[in-house]
Design an enzyme around this catalytic site. Structure first.
Site, PDB file in Angstrom:
ATOM      1  N   GLU A  98     -31.679 -11.432  38.505  1.00  0.00           N
ATOM      2  CA  GLU A  98     -32.782 -10.468  38.518  1.00  0.00           C
ATOM      3  C   GLU A  98     -32.852  -9.756  39.857  1.00  0.00           C
ATOM      4  OE1 GLU A  98     -33.010 -13.364  37.023  1.00  0.00           O
ATOM      5  OE2 GLU A  98     -34.517 -13.356  35.418  1.00  0.00           O
ATOM      6  N   ARG A 110     -20.167  -4.068  25.480  1.00  0.00           N
ATOM      7  CA  ARG A 110     -21.418  -3.527  24.925  1.00  0.00           C
ATOM      8  C   ARG A 110     -22.448  -3.500  26.043  1.00  0.00           C
ATOM      9  NH1 ARG A 110     -20.425  -3.375  19.368  1.00  0.00           N
ATOM     10  NH2 ARG A 110     -22.412  -2.319  19.128  1.00  0.00           N
ATOM     11  N   LYS A 125     -18.255   2.571  23.605  1.00  0.00           N
ATOM     12  CA  LYS A 125     -17.728   3.470  22.553  1.00  0.00           C
ATOM     13  C   LYS A 125     -16.446   4.130  23.078  1.00  0.00           C
ATOM     14  CE  LYS A 125     -22.185   4.255  20.296  1.00  0.00           C
ATOM     15  NZ  LYS A 125     -23.335   3.955  21.193  1.00  0.00           N
ATOM     16  N   THR A 161     -23.781   4.573  26.547  1.00  0.00           N
ATOM     17  CA  THR A 161     -23.350   3.203  26.288  1.00  0.00           C
ATOM     18  C   THR A 161     -21.937   3.062  26.857  1.00  0.00           C
ATOM     19  OG1 THR A 161     -22.680   3.887  24.069  1.00  0.00           O
ATOM     20  CG2 THR A 161     -24.771   2.709  24.274  1.00  0.00           C
ATOM     21  N   ASP A 213     -28.062  12.078  26.304  1.00  0.00           N
ATOM     22  CA  ASP A 213     -27.586  10.777  25.849  1.00  0.00           C
ATOM     23  C   ASP A 213     -26.123  10.979  25.445  1.00  0.00           C
ATOM     24  OD1 ASP A 213     -26.810   8.527  24.521  1.00  0.00           O
ATOM     25  OD2 ASP A 213     -28.632   8.316  23.343  1.00  0.00           O
ATOM     26  N   TYR A 267     -27.846 -15.936  36.588  1.00  0.00           N
ATOM     27  CA  TYR A 267     -29.032 -15.061  36.546  1.00  0.00           C
ATOM     28  C   TYR A 267     -29.056 -14.216  37.799  1.00  0.00           C
ATOM     29  CZ  TYR A 267     -31.954 -16.226  32.538  1.00  0.00           C
ATOM     30  OH  TYR A 267     -32.469 -16.326  31.283  1.00  0.00           O
TER      31      TYR A 267
HETATM   32  N1  DSN Z   1     -24.829   2.497  16.385  1.00  0.00           N
HETATM   33  C1  DSN Z   1     -24.442   3.645  17.176  1.00  0.00           C
HETATM   34  C2  DSN Z   1     -23.571   4.570  16.401  1.00  0.00           C
HETATM   35  O1  DSN Z   1     -22.892   4.081  15.523  1.00  0.00           O
HETATM   36  O2  DSN Z   1     -23.554   5.756  16.633  1.00  0.00           O
HETATM   37  C3  DSN Z   1     -25.574   4.335  17.775  1.00  0.00           C
HETATM   38  O3  DSN Z   1     -26.481   3.423  18.211  1.00  0.00           O
END
Ligand code: DSN
Length: 429
Positions: free
Chosen positions: A68, A248, A242, A239, A212, A66
């Site tokens: 925090e 993730r 990707k 994120t 974003d 942990y």
């Molecule tokens: N689930 C993602 C996507 O497939 O674009 C976005 O959150």
């Protein structure tokens, strides 16, 4: 000093052997997923094969801790090594994205966007963002999301023919509604963003600028797509799993004046303990993202997307906006093959080509039976596929969607896909 001096290496192999013995059901599912990933072609544009070192960090002892707070200011003891990895991840994020501050703790893409809105705005404030059916994300103010009811989202849409954004319309909507924030970025839009045009309008109305970049964060990092900070943007979220190929999770990157509010919003505003195994994996990912090899990867993702979309167009496919500038494309399967997106996704699943059903702009059909499918090239490129391989993929996709009930064709293509995949090993598998 080796971290493993007192135990056998690698630890994950030992752990998997224990899993096999102690929970054969979960072990069997894990093996099934590994085989699925190895034998099929992954075309969902938001998915990828992570770096093997990322899997090692995720399965590491950092899971136990942990943490925090932030480096040097934690609420629990024992933070020598967690501080080290969080500092590494933050510094590397700042260097890769050329920004003044980075928060690497958000547990997901939704959490990172919520942290920005809640940290910088008041409930009821106006945000301009892209409409969901035109490519925006749920957290960009879709009415079904909590953010959609907490803030006043004004949504812009895209041109039905070429997919462009009408900046005269955006400007007149901005002058009328006086947004506190202007948000660009997307989850299903195959074109690049005119950051300069957004920034000029935002400056005129005094709005904070946010991108974003979740889908294309890796392509920005690999210098294959524009970096919003080069246009003076205030906030970039992305994120990490990707096109960046990390674990993730999410990151909020920002200019200095927003740093304190963003940090306070992520913790203690929205989250408790960060997942330090993911933070370690983000640090590793960002080191990889600084390499020449990663830049070559990012550029190849775009070349492959151009090749796949070009081949699909040659086969007569109807692509939303007529093509792609980035890593993804959206095909109107209703118009092209008379199949809704759910059926098209299922047919392709049967031959081990994974796509996702997708709403198209102003889709007359519901989200679970939409008019199209979405495809992208980040994962295929990770396996080393090149433009010529995209021609092969396009051929299989169109053949199967033209003959969705021909068991002979589907069975042959399934075998061909599996054989083809053996030539492109998944990193780490
Ligand atoms: N689930 C993602 C996507 O497939 O674009 C976005 O959150």
């Amino acid at each position: 000093m080796s971290l493993n001096e007192n135990r056998s290496f690698p630890a994950s192999v030992t752990n998997l052997a224990e899993l096999e013995g102690n929970d054969p059901e979960v072990f069997a599912a894990l093996c099934g997923e590994e085989t699925r990933e190895r034998n099929g072609i992954e075309l969902i544009p938001s998915e990828n094969y992570t770096f093997p070192e990322v899997l090692a960090c995720l399965g590491s002892v950092f899971t136990n801790k942990y943490s925090e707070g932030y480096p040097g200011r934690r609420y629990y003891g024992g933070q020598t090594f967690t501080d080290q990895i969080e500092n590494l991840a933050r510094d590397r994020a700042k260097s890769v994205f050329r920004c003044e501050h980075a928060n690497v703790q958000p547990l997901s893409g939704s959490a990172m966007n919520q942290a920005v809105y809640l940290g910088l705005l008041e409930p009821g404030d106006t945000i301009m963002a892209m409409d969901l059916s035109h490519g925006g994300h749920l957290t960009h103010g879709a009415p079904v999301s909590h953010m959609g009811s907490l803030f006043n989202f004004v949504r812009y849409v895209t041109d039905p023919v070429d997919g462009s954004i009408d900046f005269d319309q955006v400007r007149s909507d901005a002058l009328r509604t006086k947004p506190k924030m202007m948000l660009c970025g997307y989850t299903s839009y195959p074109r690049d963003i005119d950051y300069a045009a957004f920034k000029a309008i935002a400056d005129e109305v005094g709005a904070i600028t946010m991108t974003d970049a979740s889908h294309f964060g890796g392509l920005v990092a690999g210098q294959a797509m524009n970096n919003p900070f080069d246009f003076g943007f205030d906030i970039v979220t992305t994120t990490t799993h990707k096109s960046l190929r990390g674990p993730r999770g999410g990151m909020v990157l920002c200019r200095k004046p927003f740093a304190k509010k963003i940090d306070k919003s992520v913790f203690p505003g929205l989250q408790g303990g960060p997942h330090m195994n993911a933070v370690a994996a983000i640090a590793v990912t960002l080191q990889k993202a600084q390499t020449i090899e990663f830049q070559a990867y990012a550029h190849q993702v775009l070349k492959n997307a151009k090749a796949l979309s070009g081949a699909l167009l040659d086969e007569g496919a109807d692509l939303v906006t007529g093509g792609t500038d980035n890593h993804m494309m959206v095909m109107d399967t209703m118009k092209t093959f008379g199949l809704d997106g759910r059926v098209a996704e299922e047919v392709l699943d049967r031959v081990q080509i994974t796509t996702n059903k997708q709403i198209i702009p102003d889709d007359p059909n519901p989200p679970l039976r939409p008019s199209g499918i979405r495809m992208g090239t980040p994962a295929a490129t990770t396996r080393g596929m090149l433009e010529s391989d995209m021609l092969q993929l396009s051929g299989w996709i169109c053949e199967c969607l033209r003959h969705p009930e021909d068991e002979g064709i589907l069975s042959r293509v399934r075998g061909e896909v599996e054989a083809f995949c053996q030539g492109f090993p998944v990193p780490g598998l």
